[in-house]
Design a protein around this motif. Structure first.
Motif, PDB file in Angstrom:
ATOM      1  N   ASN A 164      14.910  -6.126  -0.753  1.00  0.00           N
ATOM      2  CA  ASN A 164      14.648  -6.041   0.685  1.00  0.00           C
ATOM      3  C   ASN A 164      13.366  -5.273   1.000  1.00  0.00           C
ATOM      4  OD1 ASN A 164      16.929  -7.490   1.411  1.00  0.00           O
ATOM      5  ND2 ASN A 164      18.220  -5.672   1.555  1.00  0.00           N
ATOM      6  N   ASN A 165      12.850  -4.563   0.017  1.00  0.00           N
ATOM      7  CA  ASN A 165      11.609  -3.791   0.185  1.00  0.00           C
ATOM      8  C   ASN A 165      10.608  -4.192  -0.894  1.00  0.00           C
ATOM      9  OD1 ASN A 165      12.368  -1.514   2.305  1.00  0.00           O
ATOM     10  ND2 ASN A 165      14.112  -1.752   0.934  1.00  0.00           N
ATOM     11  N   LYS A 166      10.421  -5.506  -1.045  1.00  0.00           N
ATOM     12  CA  LYS A 166       9.585  -6.004  -2.142  1.00  0.00           C
ATOM     13  C   LYS A 166       8.158  -5.475  -2.071  1.00  0.00           C
ATOM     14  CE  LYS A 166      10.723 -10.406  -1.581  1.00  0.00           C
ATOM     15  NZ  LYS A 166      12.043 -10.413  -0.936  1.00  0.00           N
ATOM     16  N   GLY A 167       7.613  -5.315  -0.870  1.00  0.00           N
ATOM     17  CA  GLY A 167       6.241  -4.830  -0.764  1.00  0.00           C
ATOM     18  C   GLY A 167       6.076  -3.468  -1.423  1.00  0.00           C
ATOM     19  N   SER A 168       6.915  -2.511  -1.034  1.00  0.00           N
ATOM     20  CA  SER A 168       6.847  -1.169  -1.611  1.00  0.00           C
ATOM     21  C   SER A 168       7.174  -1.180  -3.097  1.00  0.00           C
ATOM     22  CB  SER A 168       7.813  -0.234  -0.884  1.00  0.00           C
ATOM     23  OG  SER A 168       7.437  -0.070   0.461  1.00  0.00           O
ATOM     24  N   ALA A 169       8.203  -1.953  -3.471  1.00  0.00           N
ATOM     25  CA  ALA A 169       8.609  -2.009  -4.879  1.00  0.00           C
ATOM     26  C   ALA A 169       7.492  -2.572  -5.749  1.00  0.00           C
ATOM     27  CB  ALA A 169       9.871  -2.854  -5.023  1.00  0.00           C
ATOM     28  N   LEU A 170       6.825  -3.622  -5.260  1.00  0.00           N
ATOM     29  CA  LEU A 170       5.739  -4.227  -6.035  1.00  0.00           C
ATOM     30  C   LEU A 170       4.512  -3.329  -6.071  1.00  0.00           C
ATOM     31  CD1 LEU A 170       6.021  -7.947  -4.875  1.00  0.00           C
ATOM     32  CD2 LEU A 170       6.575  -7.032  -7.138  1.00  0.00           C
ATOM     33  N   LEU A 177       9.637  -2.351 -13.472  1.00  0.00           N
ATOM     34  CA  LEU A 177       9.312  -0.941 -13.704  1.00  0.00           C
ATOM     35  C   LEU A 177       9.853  -0.087 -12.553  1.00  0.00           C
ATOM     36  CD1 LEU A 177       5.652  -1.046 -15.075  1.00  0.00           C
ATOM     37  CD2 LEU A 177       7.668  -0.194 -16.269  1.00  0.00           C
ATOM     38  N   THR A 178       9.724  -0.591 -11.325  1.00  0.00           N
ATOM     39  CA  THR A 178      10.270   0.134 -10.172  1.00  0.00           C
ATOM     40  C   THR A 178      11.784   0.223 -10.257  1.00  0.00           C
ATOM     41  OG1 THR A 178       8.433  -0.633  -8.800  1.00  0.00           O
ATOM     42  CG2 THR A 178      10.372   0.188  -7.648  1.00  0.00           C
ATOM     43  N   VAL A 179      12.431  -0.854 -10.698  1.00  0.00           N
ATOM     44  CA  VAL A 179      13.886  -0.834 -10.890  1.00  0.00           C
ATOM     45  C   VAL A 179      14.287   0.302 -11.816  1.00  0.00           C
ATOM     46  CG1 VAL A 179      15.840  -2.091 -11.900  1.00  0.00           C
ATOM     47  CG2 VAL A 179      14.224  -3.300 -10.440  1.00  0.00           C
ATOM     48  N   GLU A 180      13.579   0.430 -12.936  1.00  0.00           N
ATOM     49  CA  GLU A 180      13.908   1.470 -13.920  1.00  0.00           C
ATOM     50  C   GLU A 180      13.645   2.867 -13.371  1.00  0.00           C
ATOM     51  OE1 GLU A 180      15.265   1.419 -16.863  1.00  0.00           O
ATOM     52  OE2 GLU A 180      15.440  -0.733 -17.124  1.00  0.00           O
ATOM     53  N   LEU A 181      12.480   3.047 -12.744  1.00  0.00           N
ATOM     54  CA  LEU A 181      12.076   4.391 -12.342  1.00  0.00           C
ATOM     55  C   LEU A 181      12.863   4.922 -11.144  1.00  0.00           C
ATOM     56  CD1 LEU A 181       8.272   3.901 -12.900  1.00  0.00           C
ATOM     57  CD2 LEU A 181       9.672   5.647 -14.005  1.00  0.00           C
ATOM     58  N   THR A 182      13.330   4.043 -10.275  1.00  0.00           N
ATOM     59  CA  THR A 182      14.087   4.499  -9.102  1.00  0.00           C
ATOM     60  C   THR A 182      15.568   4.678  -9.415  1.00  0.00           C
ATOM     61  OG1 THR A 182      14.338   2.194  -8.386  1.00  0.00           O
ATOM     62  CG2 THR A 182      12.524   3.455  -7.415  1.00  0.00           C
ATOM     63  N   ALA A 204       0.837  -1.215   0.000  1.00  0.00           N
ATOM     64  CA  ALA A 204       0.000   0.000   0.000  1.00  0.00           C
ATOM     65  C   ALA A 204       0.863   1.252   0.000  1.00  0.00           C
ATOM     66  CB  ALA A 204      -0.918  -0.011   1.222  1.00  0.00           C
ATOM     67  N   ASP A 205       1.996   1.217   0.730  1.00  0.00           N
ATOM     68  CA  ASP A 205       2.904   2.362   0.725  1.00  0.00           C
ATOM     69  C   ASP A 205       3.433   2.630  -0.681  1.00  0.00           C
ATOM     70  OD1 ASP A 205       2.602   2.722   3.428  1.00  0.00           O
ATOM     71  OD2 ASP A 205       4.431   1.653   3.977  1.00  0.00           O
ATOM     72  N   GLY A 206       3.772   1.548  -1.395  1.00  0.00           N
ATOM     73  CA  GLY A 206       4.273   1.696  -2.759  1.00  0.00           C
ATOM     74  C   GLY A 206       3.239   2.328  -3.676  1.00  0.00           C
TER      75      GLY A 206
END
Length: 259
Positions: free
Chosen positions: A210-216, A185-190, A16-18
């Motif tokens: 290590n932060n899969k929840g936020s990344a996903l 997509l998160t890998v690219e954008l961050t 939800a944070d992500g």
């Protein structure tokens, strides 16, 4: 704890944070229409290129299917079979366009999104790091995007094959596909905000794992949004802003002045 010692929520809370960081990014550009328009330029260029490529694929999918299936020449139902293969080819091309759109747009718009990301950081305090030479930054971005695409294909090809399995291919596989696509997509954008902090590709992957929840949560929200025609172009500046906010406020320690 995150890969760099920042406290984060796990599981559903982290997811939800992500998602929330994506909407925060949209809100940031929504309050600054000048920066939103500035960030639209690379997306518009990439959008035109992708539309041309997809139109070509749509008009030539049957020919590509015929070239791929010479073994079906003597089948009584080869017409239906090749039609289905042609549709599948276009669907795969459409999915790959969603996955690669961010990487291509970021490569095209490196100077645009670098300035946009720096502006987001400046609104919240000191901007970490220093100016990077344009060509060095561009080449690094292209190299990292190619490596990311390699990993995407590593996961996508098996999922593509599993997609032919009845029931599983229509239920579990699309969900897994969205999760895989969202993460990358998160890998690219961050990458922009993390590179500003001196983090190489290996370190960036470690932090996001290590932060899969936020990344996903962040990536899946963007992936689903980008499936809507033209919305990817409109939402891209907000995605860049949201990724910067997530790195600054959720994944890495604040700049020295804020410790």
């Amino acid at each position: 704890m995150s890969g760099l010692g920042q406290p984060v929520r796990r599981g559903v809370g982290g997811f939800a944070d992500g998602v929330g960081f994506f909407f925060k990014g949209l809100g940031w550009v929504g309050r600054r229409p000048g920066w939103w328009l500035f960030g639209l330029i690379p997306g518009l260029i990439a959008f035109v290129l992708y539309v041309v490529a997809l139109i070509w694929l749509a008009t030539n999918a049957s020919d590509v299917a015929e070239w791929m299936t010479p073994f079906a020449d003597d089948w009584g139902w080869e017409g239906l079979f090749r039609t289905l293969i042609g549709i599948l080819i276009f669907v795969v091309g459409l999915a790959l366009s969603v996955i690669t759109f961010t990487a291509v747009t970021l490569a095209i718009g490196e100077p645009f999104y670098e300035k946009l990301s720096e502006k987001v950081e400046a609104d919240f305090g000191p901007v970490p790091g220093g100016d990077q030479p344009f060509w060095s930054s561009l080449l690094r971005s292209i190299r990292d995007s190619i490596m990311t695409l390699f990993y995407v294909l590593l996961f996508t090809i098996p999922l593509f094959i599993l997609g032919f399995i009845p029931v599983i291919g229509q239920t579990i596989v699309p969900v897994l596909g969205a999760l895989v696509s969202g993460f990358f997509l998160t890998v690219e954008l961050t990458a922009l905000a993390m590179e500003r902090r001196g983090l190489n590709r290996k370190a960036r992957f470690a932090i996001l794992r290590n932060n899969k929840g936020s990344a996903l949560g962040f990536g899946v929200a963007i992936f689903l949004t980008f499936l809507i025609p033209f919305v990817a172009v409109v939402a891209m500046p907000g995605a860049v802003a949201g990724a910067t906010l997530m790195v600054r406020n959720g994944l890495t320690p604040p700049p020295p002045a804020y410790r």
